[in-house]
Design a protein around this motif. Structure first.
Motif, PDB file in Angstrom:
ATOM      1  N   ALA A 204       1.543   0.701  -5.096  1.00  0.00           N
ATOM      2  CA  ALA A 204       2.536  -0.370  -5.133  1.00  0.00           C
ATOM      3  C   ALA A 204       3.950   0.197  -5.243  1.00  0.00           C
ATOM      4  O   ALA A 204       4.861  -0.250  -4.540  1.00  0.00           O
ATOM      5  CB  ALA A 204       2.245  -1.308  -6.299  1.00  0.00           C
ATOM      6  N   LEU A 205       4.123   1.190  -6.096  1.00  0.00           N
ATOM      7  CA  LEU A 205       5.451   1.795  -6.264  1.00  0.00           C
ATOM      8  C   LEU A 205       5.893   2.536  -5.007  1.00  0.00           C
ATOM      9  O   LEU A 205       7.053   2.431  -4.585  1.00  0.00           O
ATOM     10  CB  LEU A 205       5.452   2.729  -7.470  1.00  0.00           C
ATOM     11  N   ALA A 206       4.977   3.285  -4.410  1.00  0.00           N
ATOM     12  CA  ALA A 206       5.321   4.038  -3.193  1.00  0.00           C
ATOM     13  C   ALA A 206       5.620   3.094  -2.038  1.00  0.00           C
ATOM     14  O   ALA A 206       6.562   3.322  -1.270  1.00  0.00           O
ATOM     15  CB  ALA A 206       4.185   4.993  -2.828  1.00  0.00           C
ATOM     16  N   ALA A 207       4.843   2.037  -1.910  1.00  0.00           N
ATOM     17  CA  ALA A 207       5.081   1.071  -0.832  1.00  0.00           C
ATOM     18  C   ALA A 207       6.436   0.397  -1.018  1.00  0.00           C
ATOM     19  O   ALA A 207       7.160   0.163  -0.048  1.00  0.00           O
ATOM     20  CB  ALA A 207       3.961   0.040  -0.792  1.00  0.00           C
ATOM     21  N   ARG A 208       6.776   0.091  -2.250  1.00  0.00           N
ATOM     22  CA  ARG A 208       8.070  -0.533  -2.530  1.00  0.00           C
ATOM     23  C   ARG A 208       9.219   0.405  -2.144  1.00  0.00           C
ATOM     24  O   ARG A 208      10.171  -0.001  -1.482  1.00  0.00           O
ATOM     25  CB  ARG A 208       8.140  -0.888  -4.010  1.00  0.00           C
TER      26      ARG A 208
ATOM     27  N   GLY B 153       0.629  -1.842   5.274  1.00  0.00           N
ATOM     28  CA  GLY B 153      -0.808  -1.545   5.333  1.00  0.00           C
ATOM     29  C   GLY B 153      -1.213  -0.473   4.344  1.00  0.00           C
ATOM     30  O   GLY B 153      -2.235  -0.587   3.660  1.00  0.00           O
ATOM     31  N   GLY B 154      -0.398   0.574   4.241  1.00  0.00           N
ATOM     32  CA  GLY B 154      -0.697   1.651   3.300  1.00  0.00           C
ATOM     33  C   GLY B 154      -0.680   1.174   1.860  1.00  0.00           C
ATOM     34  O   GLY B 154      -1.554   1.523   1.059  1.00  0.00           O
ATOM     35  N   GLY B 155       0.310   0.370   1.513  1.00  0.00           N
ATOM     36  CA  GLY B 155       0.383  -0.160   0.153  1.00  0.00           C
ATOM     37  C   GLY B 155      -0.806  -1.044  -0.172  1.00  0.00           C
ATOM     38  O   GLY B 155      -1.377  -0.961  -1.260  1.00  0.00           O
ATOM     39  N   LEU B 156      -1.189  -1.890   0.778  1.00  0.00           N
ATOM     40  CA  LEU B 156      -2.350  -2.754   0.558  1.00  0.00           C
ATOM     41  C   LEU B 156      -3.627  -1.943   0.401  1.00  0.00           C
ATOM     42  O   LEU B 156      -4.459  -2.228  -0.467  1.00  0.00           O
ATOM     43  CB  LEU B 156      -2.494  -3.753   1.706  1.00  0.00           C
ATOM     44  N   LEU B 157      -3.786  -0.914   1.222  1.00  0.00           N
ATOM     45  CA  LEU B 157      -4.985  -0.077   1.116  1.00  0.00           C
ATOM     46  C   LEU B 157      -5.035   0.673  -0.210  1.00  0.00           C
ATOM     47  O   LEU B 157      -6.108   0.848  -0.795  1.00  0.00           O
ATOM     48  CB  LEU B 157      -5.059   0.909   2.284  1.00  0.00           C
ATOM     49  N   LEU B 158      -3.890   1.122  -0.698  1.00  0.00           N
ATOM     50  CA  LEU B 158      -3.863   1.817  -1.980  1.00  0.00           C
ATOM     51  C   LEU B 158      -4.170   0.883  -3.143  1.00  0.00           C
ATOM     52  O   LEU B 158      -4.671   1.321  -4.178  1.00  0.00           O
ATOM     53  CB  LEU B 158      -2.515   2.499  -2.197  1.00  0.00           C
ATOM     54  N   MET B 159      -3.878  -0.391  -2.968  1.00  0.00           N
ATOM     55  CA  MET B 159      -4.164  -1.334  -4.043  1.00  0.00           C
ATOM     56  C   MET B 159      -5.619  -1.806  -4.049  1.00  0.00           C
ATOM     57  O   MET B 159      -6.083  -2.340  -5.041  1.00  0.00           O
ATOM     58  CB  MET B 159      -3.217  -2.527  -3.959  1.00  0.00           C
ATOM     59  N   LEU B 160      -6.325  -1.596  -2.952  1.00  0.00           N
ATOM     60  CA  LEU B 160      -7.749  -1.938  -2.911  1.00  0.00           C
ATOM     61  C   LEU B 160      -8.548  -0.913  -3.708  1.00  0.00           C
ATOM     62  O   LEU B 160      -8.196   0.262  -3.732  1.00  0.00           O
ATOM     63  CB  LEU B 160      -8.261  -1.941  -1.465  1.00  0.00           C
ATOM     64  N   PRO B 161      -9.625  -1.343  -4.345  1.00  0.00           N
ATOM     65  CA  PRO B 161     -10.446  -0.365  -5.060  1.00  0.00           C
ATOM     66  C   PRO B 161     -11.212   0.517  -4.071  1.00  0.00           C
ATOM     67  O   PRO B 161     -11.756   0.025  -3.093  1.00  0.00           O
ATOM     68  CB  PRO B 161     -11.403  -1.218  -5.894  1.00  0.00           C
TER      69      PRO B 161
END
Length: 143
Positions: A50-54, A86-94
């Motif tokens: 989340a932080l990196a995507a932001r 897309g990357g942020g969403l994937l990182l937030m998925l378990p």
């Protein structure tokens, strides 16, 4: 209509396979480092994602604004923004496989690969090939 059914079946199959792989990966990692540590690691990657995507998203937005102010089309910045989202969403998925792909979408050197894939796909859609009917089919008279 048959084409849409096949595309939907492919998507459902891909989601099922991804879920099975993710669960398998979580089980393997929890066997190696323990359940609590695995949960903590997954939580940490979600927060870091989340932080990196932001951060990366702000850079892409700033670049898009700069390009528009100079009269340039912000195509590259928009594709970067899609990759970052897309990357942020994937990182937030378990899961760790989605984390790996998400990380590569966020890092500028590896994001170039995904941006090229997106560009090729968009060009194919705009020319009327590929899976365009779902996006621009009505404009082309397809139903």
């Amino acid at each position: 209509m048959k084409r849409r059914g096949r595309v939907l079946q492919t998507i459902v199959l891909a989601v099922i396979v991804a879920a099975v792989l993710e669960i398998g990966g979580i089980m393997i990692v929890s066997h190696w480092i323990g359940g609590a540590a695995t949960f903590g690691l997954m939580l940490a990657t979600a927060v870091a994602g989340a932080l990196a995507a932001r951060s990366e998203g702000r850079k892409a937005l700033t670049e898009a604004k700069r390009q528009m102010q100079t009269g340039q089309p912000p195509g590259r910045a928009i594709l970067d923004g899609l990759c970052i989202l897309g990357g942020g969403l994937l990182l937030m998925l378990p899961g760790f496989i989605s984390d790996l792909v998400g990380l590569t979408l966020l890092l500028p050197p590896t994001r170039l690969f995904y941006r090229q894939l997106l560009l090729r796909w968009l060009e194919k859609v705009m020319r009327g090939g590929g899976s365009g009917p779902f996006i621009i089919g009505k404009w082309q008279g397809r139903h």
